[in-house]
Design an enzyme around this catalytic site. Sequence first.
Site, PDB file in Angstrom:
ATOM      1  N   CYS A 114     -12.803  34.060  18.855  1.00 58.63           N
ATOM      2  CA  CYS A 114     -12.599  33.789  20.275  1.00 58.63           C
ATOM      3  C   CYS A 114     -13.530  32.716  20.828  1.00 58.63           C
ATOM      4  CB  CYS A 114     -12.746  35.079  21.078  1.00 58.63           C
ATOM      5  SG  CYS A 114     -11.557  36.357  20.620  1.00 58.63           S
ATOM      6  N   HIS A 251     -14.056  33.109  28.262  1.00 57.17           N
ATOM      7  CA  HIS A 251     -13.006  33.608  27.374  1.00 57.17           C
ATOM      8  C   HIS A 251     -12.285  34.750  28.068  1.00 57.17           C
ATOM      9  CE1 HIS A 251     -10.849  35.393  24.149  1.00 57.17           C
ATOM     10  NE2 HIS A 251     -11.688  36.387  23.965  1.00 57.17           N
ATOM     11  N   ASN A 281      -5.374  38.393  25.809  1.00 59.09           N
ATOM     12  CA  ASN A 281      -6.439  37.733  25.035  1.00 59.09           C
ATOM     13  C   ASN A 281      -5.776  36.835  23.992  1.00 59.09           C
ATOM     14  OD1 ASN A 281      -8.505  37.003  23.295  1.00 59.09           O
ATOM     15  ND2 ASN A 281      -9.444  39.030  23.238  1.00 59.09           N
TER      16      ASN A 281
END
Length: 324
Positions: A114, A251, A281
């Site tokens: 990520c 993020h 996500n």
Amino acid sequence: MKLRSVVRGCGSYLPPKMVPNADLEGIVETSDEWIVQRTGIRARHIAAEGETTSTLGLAAAKAALADAGMSADDIDLIVCATSTPDHTFPSTATMIQAGLGMHHGAAFDVQAVCTGFVYAVAVADKFLATGSARRALVIGAETFSRILDWTDRTTCVLFGDGAGAIVLEAQEGQGTSADRGVLTTQLRSDGRYRDKLYVDGGPGSTGTTGHLRMEGRDVFRFAVGMVTDVVEAAFEATGTSAQELSWFVPHQANKRIIDASADKLGIAREKVVVTVDRHGNTSAASIPLALDVARKDGRIMDGDLVMLEAIGGGFTWGSALIRW
């Protein structure tokens, strides 16, 4: 004078198939209320059959080039952040390069889960700031739906697919925080936490793709705890502060993590760009997707001071402070 990596354009791509939380109720034991309360996610996009990480990344790259008023001929470097490549090799970046009809320069992948897009920005910035390249495409692209265990409600409801990209160009600045471009990047990793967030497969271990596994509570705790280090280091390196930030683009993993991180850093919530509700996500794609949304809707404007921040499996974490 100092060479800075200035953002010239941005673009994104989301697969047409949008999956609201209600659609997952027939797959695992969950509910829209349960997902929203714990994560803030209301929907995500899922790649269709025939769509791959490289096709998503190619579409985002073309959009970024169009936004910059450039073509592939103007680019001499492609850095693609992904944890879900089309193949073990060749790299997804080279497949995007081929899709653009680009037969020069260099293209390669960066894998930091990520945090991948922040790492990719840092790598591209080093090439541009040293004069090794003039213009770079920096891409975050993922098809996390392909590595999910769709019987595990603690993970399958969290992730989505998508891609985002920016075009960076080396331009001369004065070497101050008033310069346009990437002002600083701060990268960290600690491999001791592998078991907190990982994929239980790979060509060198099981010979399989594997599925994503996560200890959610520990990831939440580490995410909020670790973010302070790299953001404060960025402020210190540039002589800036949270009060001077125009936008915080973290993020997009979990709304509760985003809120807790902003509060801990003293960043006003109205300065935080949030897209996790509509995208889920998307790992390395989440920050460039959020950047494109905020740029297109008029929030991020030229001259704005923008902080990017992420944490991912490994653990990896990092920040990039950019004067837009």
